[in-house]
Scaffold this motif. Sequence first.
Motif, mmCIF file in Angstrom:
data_model
loop_
_atom_site.group_PDB
_atom_site.id
_atom_site.type_symbol
_atom_site.label_atom_id
_atom_site.label_comp_id
_atom_site.label_asym_id
_atom_site.label_seq_id
_atom_site.Cartn_x
_atom_site.Cartn_y
_atom_site.Cartn_z
ATOM 1 N N LEU A 121 48.557 -43.847 82.387
ATOM 2 C CA LEU A 121 47.305 -43.193 82.772
ATOM 3 C C LEU A 121 47.448 -41.704 83.019
ATOM 4 N N TRP A 142 49.127 -39.166 80.984
ATOM 5 C CA TRP A 142 49.707 -38.307 79.963
ATOM 6 C C TRP A 142 49.103 -36.897 79.960
ATOM 7 N N MET A 163 42.011 -28.526 77.565
ATOM 8 C CA MET A 163 41.357 -29.786 77.863
ATOM 9 C C MET A 163 40.181 -29.523 78.816
ATOM 10 N N SER A 164 39.257 -30.470 78.903
ATOM 11 C CA SER A 164 38.111 -30.264 79.790
ATOM 12 C C SER A 164 38.557 -30.291 81.253
ATOM 13 N N THR A 173 37.088 -31.714 83.823
ATOM 14 C CA THR A 173 36.991 -33.067 84.368
ATOM 15 C C THR A 173 38.284 -33.824 84.104
ATOM 16 N N SER A 174 38.700 -33.742 82.850
ATOM 17 C CA SER A 174 39.889 -34.461 82.448
ATOM 18 C C SER A 174 41.116 -33.986 83.234
ATOM 19 N N VAL A 215 41.018 -35.470 86.689
ATOM 20 C CA VAL A 215 41.315 -36.911 86.652
ATOM 21 C C VAL A 215 42.810 -37.142 86.449
ATOM 22 N N PHE A 216 43.374 -36.431 85.488
ATOM 23 C CA PHE A 216 44.798 -36.651 85.201
ATOM 24 C C PHE A 216 45.676 -36.172 86.362
ATOM 25 N N LEU A 258 45.524 -38.898 89.006
ATOM 26 C CA LEU A 258 46.283 -40.092 88.619
ATOM 27 C C LEU A 258 47.785 -39.822 88.704
ATOM 28 N N LEU A 270 40.332 -42.346 78.852
ATOM 29 C CA LEU A 270 40.959 -41.108 79.316
ATOM 30 C C LEU A 270 40.843 -40.011 78.255
ATOM 31 N N ASP A 321 38.277 -36.169 78.331
ATOM 32 C CA ASP A 321 38.443 -34.798 77.852
ATOM 33 C C ASP A 321 37.330 -34.429 76.870
#
Lengths: 213, 563, 117
Positions: free
Chosen positions: B302, B304, B313-314, B316-317, B320-321, B324, C109, C113
């Motif tokens: 989860l 990477w 990258m966005s 939000t992403s 989140v990453f 995690l 996931l 993005d």
Amino acid sequence: MTEHSEVLNQGETHAAHVHRDDEGSKMAMWLFLFTELLLFGGLFLLYGAYRFEYADGFKVAAAEMNSFIGAVNTIILLTSSLSVALSIAAMQRNQKKLALAMLWFTILCGIGFLINKYFEWSHEIHNGVYPGGPGLENMSNGEVLYFGLYYVMTGLHGLHVIIGLIFISFIMVFIARDKITSTNFQKLENAGLYWHLVDVIWIFLFPLFYLLH
Amino acid sequence: MANGSLANEVSYLEYEGKHKGIMGWLLSVDHKRIGLMYLMGIMIFFFVAMTLGVLMRLEMLTPGETIMKPSTYNSVFTLHGVIMVFLFIIPAIPAVFGNFMLPIQIGAKDVAFPRLNLFSWYLYMAGAILAIVSLFVGGGAADTGWTFYVPYSIRSAQNVTMTTMAAFVLGFSSIVTGLNFVVTIHRLRAPGMTWFRMPLFVWGLYATSWIQVLATPVIGITLALIMLERFMGIGVFDPALGGDPILYQHLFWIYSHPAVYIMILPAMGVVSEILPTFARKDIFGYKQIAISSLGIALIGYLVWGHHMFVSGMSDTSRIVFSLLTFLVAIPTGVKIFNWVATLYKGSIKFSAPLYYVLGFIFIFSIGGLTGLVLGALATDIHVTDTYFVVAHFHYVMFGGMGIMFFATMHYWFPKVFGKMYNEKLAVIACTVIIIGFNLLYFPFFIMGYMGMPRRYYDYLPQFQGWHILSTVGSWILVSGIVFMFGNLLYALLRGPKASMNPWGGTTLEWKVPSPPPLENFDEIPIVTGGPYVHDKSTYIMHPSKEGINANGAVKTVNQEAAL
Amino acid sequence: MSEQTQTAELTTGQAHASGHGDEHAAGHGHMVSYGTYFIVWLGLVALTAITVTIAGIHLGSLTLIAAMLIAAVKTTLVGYHFMHIKYDNVIIKVFILVCLVIFLTFWILTFSDLSFR
């Protein structure tokens, strides 16, 4: 049966080596199918991403596809999946000839699928629609990506059809030589699993590439 | 198998089957011989990649050109990475010691698919040869870094195709090994070997194998696409044709981040083997350690995106990453605390494997904590693509997996070869290695924080002091490693015979002779208790001799388990 | 016939005493009638016809969703009946679930993005 009695004759000590483990064999086949699923999964993910980004280009490109050939190929693969399943059922009932006949039918279906694919590809290549081809020069990015993915995904799928046909041919030899019997047919079952996976991937490829209007 | 009982009178090293001499190894489907064949390959490639690493350090001794041109430096760090990652770190512990010990530890005579096992070794060697050949043919060795980022990997005139092909084949080998281990663990456990009686090394391998099966195919298709891009220009990653290079990074790290856990989980498994043996004590928190292995494997899927925080990258992403990523610290912390708690109030016997483990816990903690610096968005942006990152992953990869590989070699050396090494020299080598390691890589953290970018063959003069310190460290580290291997090699040739159980280990491999016989056990043993019980034996090694009916015993054991 | 298989299972189970003899050849005892397979096949062909028809109607973004749902139903049919998941042990079902969940995670996931860029 023969392998079982071998186990009995040689006593308990070597059971782990000689022992035939159908459940383990099936488990291994499923794990292998997962790797195949994820192999295609990467491509499906790319498809999803680019379709999201270039929805219009994908639609324009897909309009050129012949959905009739796609539908015919879908029916061919579904029917071949049926015949593999029937072959296993026949093997269980010890109907060796019927099982073999069903596998012959499967192989014919597979070859039919490939022939269709051949005509489809050669038609497009003739029109210059292939990666780096003249037909793509005036196309938008979305269309170029659509055809790039189209060739990679259906190509890889076609490769799997060929591998599946080879797999099934070996199984037919085993059946003819009675290496696969009504009590020992996990190999046939595994070949069936592989063939069904090839079918399942096509079930998704068909609407994604042919039914985009 | 008619010669089964005969085969068990000699060890697997001496046994002569259908084929003699070298063919007796190359065609052997015995998991122990295959393990040793992997060891041979892995050692060779480790030394190749280590030499490349030393050359890089030499180049960095002075600013400007020291011993190589910038383009050579690019190829050297690429090949150092590719060989270390794909040929050493990923296969080392699972393919060598997993192959050797897994069947013995669960009470089986071999893995589930012995021939497939041999096939995976051949795939490994084929991939390795491709990687080595790619150095010398075509337009020169790949210069993209081991990550093969597009668009450069599509455009580079160097021989990228062959190197990606090598990684592709090696991935296939890794999948086959993983698949084999999962089925082996599910199907071949000895009677009474319930899931929570398995040694923790087996748990580590189980989690690893799942990652190998469920992540490696993604890198396979990604690398295949790079090859297709280079040959045909299909456009999926090429921005000139509308492709998205960030998607390449997603696909690459979807595999390569879980792969980090392929590297470390088996090493963590060995830590959990060595500690109870040398602390003379049952492991603290067995179930938590076992489950945390699966937890790390799962969370590993989860996170990477934390390799891509500055890729575009966005937002939000990225959030989140980042969130995690912090979760990984939880199962890792569970393990570290349980290991330390295992040592608490134990009757500790200091021995070379334990020294390595203590070194591991120290180094890995530094590596893990600096991982949090990189996982936090704000600090990551400051240190991205600097030596800080290089230091972090060398602390977790080399300091984690590499040091534990050395520990593993010392721990199982007497079992694998039936010989004993010189303990004192081994401890000295260990000390030198750990000092050299820290001297080599700790300055990287400081330089990285100060802004020294990675993958540059040149640097500003203010970094020179740290670079010299680091290069000296590399000399110390390498002499330690050479000394360690020398000690083991000498033991292999001249060492005294090792007893069946020199450390007082409690798992099944210590209940069979050193080196083990061809089929490991005369009889499949019956397991009656947990893996790390020191005060009584939890295995019935000869059920039939002791008059125990195997079937009956299975039933009682199952009833016990049910109760 | 099924009796024969069972005896074979029993003897193997006793011979190696590995405790999972009862799972051995678990899927083999089930005889699925030829008719069932034909009915499943008819269902699959019918679904193919439906998906082609729906694609002809302009439903906007619903087209894709409908096509994927139908493909999922077809996959379930193939998996459950042709691939015998129906008769498989729980462990295989769990495996498949794990694989699908992980695959789904990749999608979620990655789109975290793509869809917020």
